[in-house]
Design a protein around this motif. Structure first.
Motif, PDB file in Angstrom:
ATOM      1  N   ASP A  37     -14.858   0.917 -28.709  1.00  0.00           N
ATOM      2  CA  ASP A  37     -14.160   2.109 -28.221  1.00  0.00           C
ATOM      3  C   ASP A  37     -14.781   2.611 -26.917  1.00  0.00           C
ATOM      4  O   ASP A  37     -14.070   3.032 -25.997  1.00  0.00           O
ATOM      5  CB  ASP A  37     -14.206   3.224 -29.269  1.00  0.00           C
ATOM      6  CG  ASP A  37     -13.175   3.028 -30.366  1.00  0.00           C
ATOM      7  OD1 ASP A  37     -12.191   2.297 -30.143  1.00  0.00           O
ATOM      8  OD2 ASP A  37     -13.360   3.604 -31.456  1.00  0.00           O
ATOM      9  N   LYS A  43     -12.610   2.053 -23.419  1.00  0.00           N
ATOM     10  CA  LYS A  43     -11.855   3.306 -23.493  1.00  0.00           C
ATOM     11  C   LYS A  43     -10.883   3.484 -22.327  1.00  0.00           C
ATOM     12  O   LYS A  43      -9.855   4.161 -22.458  1.00  0.00           O
ATOM     13  CB  LYS A  43     -12.805   4.502 -23.578  1.00  0.00           C
ATOM     14  CG  LYS A  43     -13.771   4.635 -22.404  1.00  0.00           C
ATOM     15  CD  LYS A  43     -14.757   5.769 -22.651  1.00  0.00           C
ATOM     16  CE  LYS A  43     -15.774   5.875 -21.515  1.00  0.00           C
ATOM     17  NZ  LYS A  43     -16.772   6.945 -21.795  1.00  0.00           N
ATOM     18  N   ASN A  44     -11.178   2.871 -21.163  1.00  0.00           N
ATOM     19  CA  ASN A  44     -10.292   3.004 -20.002  1.00  0.00           C
ATOM     20  C   ASN A  44      -9.662   1.671 -19.605  1.00  0.00           C
ATOM     21  O   ASN A  44      -9.236   1.503 -18.462  1.00  0.00           O
ATOM     22  CB  ASN A  44     -11.070   3.579 -18.814  1.00  0.00           C
ATOM     23  CG  ASN A  44     -11.595   4.980 -19.090  1.00  0.00           C
ATOM     24  OD1 ASN A  44     -10.880   5.819 -19.631  1.00  0.00           O
ATOM     25  ND2 ASN A  44     -12.843   5.229 -18.736  1.00  0.00           N
ATOM     26  N   GLN A  67      -7.154  -1.835 -19.699  1.00  0.00           N
ATOM     27  CA  GLN A  67      -5.752  -2.204 -19.846  1.00  0.00           C
ATOM     28  C   GLN A  67      -5.494  -2.606 -21.298  1.00  0.00           C
ATOM     29  O   GLN A  67      -6.400  -2.598 -22.130  1.00  0.00           O
ATOM     30  CB  GLN A  67      -5.417  -3.355 -18.901  1.00  0.00           C
ATOM     31  CG  GLN A  67      -5.486  -2.984 -17.423  1.00  0.00           C
ATOM     32  CD  GLN A  67      -5.174  -4.172 -16.535  1.00  0.00           C
ATOM     33  OE1 GLN A  67      -5.783  -5.232 -16.657  1.00  0.00           O
ATOM     34  NE2 GLN A  67      -4.227  -3.999 -15.626  1.00  0.00           N
ATOM     35  N   LYS A  68      -4.281  -2.996 -21.589  1.00  0.00           N
ATOM     36  CA  LYS A  68      -3.901  -3.338 -22.961  1.00  0.00           C
ATOM     37  C   LYS A  68      -4.702  -4.536 -23.460  1.00  0.00           C
ATOM     38  O   LYS A  68      -4.850  -5.548 -22.771  1.00  0.00           O
ATOM     39  CB  LYS A  68      -2.408  -3.656 -23.039  1.00  0.00           C
ATOM     40  CG  LYS A  68      -1.935  -4.037 -24.443  1.00  0.00           C
ATOM     41  CD  LYS A  68      -0.442  -4.273 -24.485  1.00  0.00           C
ATOM     42  CE  LYS A  68      -0.002  -4.835 -25.835  1.00  0.00           C
ATOM     43  NZ  LYS A  68      -0.301  -3.951 -26.969  1.00  0.00           N
ATOM     44  N   LYS A  94     -10.204   3.458 -32.252  1.00  0.00           N
ATOM     45  CA  LYS A  94      -9.354   4.087 -31.234  1.00  0.00           C
ATOM     46  C   LYS A  94      -8.572   3.047 -30.444  1.00  0.00           C
ATOM     47  O   LYS A  94      -7.360   3.209 -30.222  1.00  0.00           O
ATOM     48  CB  LYS A  94     -10.210   4.940 -30.287  1.00  0.00           C
ATOM     49  CG  LYS A  94     -10.803   6.183 -30.927  1.00  0.00           C
ATOM     50  CD  LYS A  94     -11.642   6.960 -29.917  1.00  0.00           C
ATOM     51  CE  LYS A  94     -12.264   8.188 -30.569  1.00  0.00           C
ATOM     52  NZ  LYS A  94     -13.134   8.938 -29.609  1.00  0.00           N
ATOM     53  N   ILE A  95      -9.244   1.989 -30.022  1.00  0.00           N
ATOM     54  CA  ILE A  95      -8.537   0.984 -29.217  1.00  0.00           C
ATOM     55  C   ILE A  95      -7.586   0.162 -30.077  1.00  0.00           C
ATOM     56  O   ILE A  95      -6.551  -0.314 -29.596  1.00  0.00           O
ATOM     57  CB  ILE A  95      -9.513   0.070 -28.453  1.00  0.00           C
ATOM     58  CG1 ILE A  95     -10.429  -0.694 -29.414  1.00  0.00           C
ATOM     59  CG2 ILE A  95     -10.299   0.856 -27.420  1.00  0.00           C
ATOM     60  CD1 ILE A  95     -11.172  -1.848 -28.767  1.00  0.00           C
ATOM     61  N   ARG A 126      -5.872   1.379 -32.675  1.00  0.00           N
ATOM     62  CA  ARG A 126      -4.686   2.237 -32.830  1.00  0.00           C
ATOM     63  C   ARG A 126      -3.891   2.304 -31.522  1.00  0.00           C
ATOM     64  O   ARG A 126      -2.657   2.384 -31.534  1.00  0.00           O
ATOM     65  CB  ARG A 126      -5.101   3.641 -33.266  1.00  0.00           C
ATOM     66  CG  ARG A 126      -5.671   3.716 -34.674  1.00  0.00           C
ATOM     67  CD  ARG A 126      -5.814   5.161 -35.127  1.00  0.00           C
ATOM     68  NE  ARG A 126      -6.393   5.235 -36.456  1.00  0.00           N
ATOM     69  CZ  ARG A 126      -7.665   5.541 -36.714  1.00  0.00           C
ATOM     70  NH1 ARG A 126      -8.496   5.804 -35.702  1.00  0.00           N
ATOM     71  NH2 ARG A 126      -8.119   5.593 -37.948  1.00  0.00           N
ATOM     72  N   ARG A 127      -4.595   2.278 -30.412  1.00  0.00           N
ATOM     73  CA  ARG A 127      -3.941   2.390 -29.104  1.00  0.00           C
ATOM     74  C   ARG A 127      -3.106   1.153 -28.762  1.00  0.00           C
ATOM     75  O   ARG A 127      -1.973   1.254 -28.296  1.00  0.00           O
ATOM     76  CB  ARG A 127      -5.005   2.607 -28.015  1.00  0.00           C
ATOM     77  CG  ARG A 127      -4.463   2.840 -26.611  1.00  0.00           C
ATOM     78  CD  ARG A 127      -5.589   2.794 -25.589  1.00  0.00           C
ATOM     79  NE  ARG A 127      -6.051   1.423 -25.356  1.00  0.00           N
ATOM     80  CZ  ARG A 127      -7.145   1.119 -24.646  1.00  0.00           C
ATOM     81  NH1 ARG A 127      -7.896   2.084 -24.140  1.00  0.00           N
ATOM     82  NH2 ARG A 127      -7.486  -0.147 -24.475  1.00  0.00           N
ATOM     83  N   ASP A 128      -3.680  -0.050 -28.992  1.00  0.00           N
ATOM     84  CA  ASP A 128      -3.071  -1.282 -28.488  1.00  0.00           C
ATOM     85  C   ASP A 128      -2.550  -2.233 -29.560  1.00  0.00           C
ATOM     86  O   ASP A 128      -1.838  -3.180 -29.245  1.00  0.00           O
ATOM     87  CB  ASP A 128      -4.091  -2.046 -27.626  1.00  0.00           C
ATOM     88  CG  ASP A 128      -4.457  -1.295 -26.362  1.00  0.00           C
ATOM     89  OD1 ASP A 128      -3.693  -0.404 -25.951  1.00  0.00           O
ATOM     90  OD2 ASP A 128      -5.512  -1.598 -25.766  1.00  0.00           O
ATOM     91  N   SER A 129      -2.943  -2.047 -30.804  1.00  0.00           N
ATOM     92  CA  SER A 129      -2.530  -2.931 -31.913  1.00  0.00           C
ATOM     93  C   SER A 129      -2.745  -4.412 -31.582  1.00  0.00           C
ATOM     94  O   SER A 129      -1.821  -5.228 -31.726  1.00  0.00           O
ATOM     95  CB  SER A 129      -1.058  -2.686 -32.274  1.00  0.00           C
ATOM     96  OG  SER A 129      -0.835  -1.349 -32.610  1.00  0.00           O
ATOM     97  N   TYR A 133      -0.678  -6.917 -36.303  1.00  0.00           N
ATOM     98  CA  TYR A 133       0.041  -5.666 -36.519  1.00  0.00           C
ATOM     99  C   TYR A 133       1.490  -5.952 -36.869  1.00  0.00           C
ATOM    100  O   TYR A 133       2.157  -6.755 -36.216  1.00  0.00           O
ATOM    101  CB  TYR A 133      -0.038  -4.804 -35.259  1.00  0.00           C
ATOM    102  CG  TYR A 133       0.702  -3.500 -35.361  1.00  0.00           C
ATOM    103  CD1 TYR A 133       0.176  -2.439 -36.074  1.00  0.00           C
ATOM    104  CD2 TYR A 133       1.928  -3.346 -34.708  1.00  0.00           C
ATOM    105  CE1 TYR A 133       0.858  -1.232 -36.164  1.00  0.00           C
ATOM    106  CE2 TYR A 133       2.611  -2.138 -34.797  1.00  0.00           C
ATOM    107  CZ  TYR A 133       2.067  -1.085 -35.522  1.00  0.00           C
ATOM    108  OH  TYR A 133       2.736   0.102 -35.596  1.00  0.00           O
TER     109      TYR A 133
END
Length: 229
Positions: A153, A157-158, A160-161, A182-183, A185-188, A227
C-alpha cells in the motif's frame, strides 16, 4: 561459485552457481508462464523477486508496463541488478525491503545455500520434497538478521493500475496481502501466489474472498486469485 552469463529465450542472466542455471531455464515452472501477463501500461508487482527471473520475463514482453520488484536479500538484489543491466531494461524498479503488513523492521532468516528459501520463519517451509520417513524435515544453514519492511500500500499508493501481483515469500503471504488491502480494493489485480499448506491457503482465502476473489488451483502449491465482476 561459477560467475558466468547465460542467454536463452527469456534474456541474458548472470549465474553465480549451478542452481541459477536451473532457475533461469524456460522449462522450469513452464506451466506457470501463461499466468504471467498484464495489459500494456499496467504494473506487475513481483514480491519475493529473488534474482528477477519473472520481473525480466514481464519487463521484456510488456515494454510499456512497469515492474515493481520487491526483494530484501542483498545477494539476490545485486544479481537482479546485474540481470536488469544485461537486458538493458529501464522499466523495472527494485525495492530492497521486505513486503509485510507494517512499516519498520522484521526478523528475517537468510538461507545461506539458496536465497529462494529465505523466510520470516526460522523453520524451513518451502520444498515439501525435503520430507521423508527416514530423516524427517531437512534443515538448512540460516542466519537471522533484521531488515527493513514496508507495505505494498505504501510502495504503490500513487501508482498506475496494477494488473498482476506475484507473491513468493515462503509462508508470509497473508502478511503481504494484509499490507496491500488498499491497492487490491483499488485495482482488483490478479494475484498469483504460493500456499505451502492448507492453513495458509485458508488464511489467504479469508483475506481475499470478501473482496470478491475466486481461486484457481494451478498445482499443489500455486494458486491464482482473480476478481469476479
Amino acid at each position: 561459485q561459477i560467475n558466468t552469463t547465460i542467454k536463452n529465450e527469456d534474456g541474458s542472466f548472470f549465474c553465480q552457481n549451478l542452481y541459477h542455471f536451473f532457475m533461469y531455464s524456460p522449462q522450469r515452472e513452464s506451466y506457470l508462464r501463461p499466468y504471467f501477463k498484464v495489459k500494456d501500461g499496467e504494473i506487475f508487482v513481483d514480491v519475493g523477486a529473488n534474482v528477477g527471473k519473472y520481473s525480466i520475463f514481464i519487463a521484456k514482453r510488456y515494454s510499456k508496463s512497469t515492474v515493481v520488484a520487491v526483494e530484501p536479500d542483498e545477494r539476490a538484489f545485486n544479481i537482479m541488478q546485474k540481470n536488469i543491466g544485461l537486458n538493458s531494461l529501464k522499466n523495472i524498479q527494485i525495492i530492497k525491503k521486505a513486503a509485510s503488513n507494517k512499516i519498520g523492521k522484521i526478523e528475517f532468516f537468510i538461507n545461506e545455500e539458496n536465497s529462494a528459501r529465505n523466510s520470516v520463519y526460522k523453520e524451513e517451509i518451502a520444498g515439501q520434497s525435503n520430507y521423508n520417513e527416514q530423516r524427517g524435515k531437512k534443515h538448512f544453514n540460516t542466519q537471522k538478521i533484521s531488515i527493513p519492511c514496508t507495505t505494498l500500500d505504501e510502495i504503490l499508493k500513487n501508482s498506475q493500475k496494477i494488473g498482476l501481483i506475484k507473491i513468493d515469500v515462503q509462508g508470509a503471504e497473508a502478511n503481504v496481502l494484509n499490507g496491500a488491502l488498499k491497492i487490491i480494493r483499488r485495482d482488483s489485480p490478479a494475484i498469483l501466489f504460493e500456499a505451502w499448506d492448507a492453513k495458509r491457503l485458508i488464511e489467504i482465502k479469508k483475506i481475499l474472498s470478501p473482496m470478491n476473489y475466486r481461486f484457481v488451483k494451478i498445482d499443489e502449491f500455486n494458486f491464482l486469485a482473480k476478481y469476479k465482476i
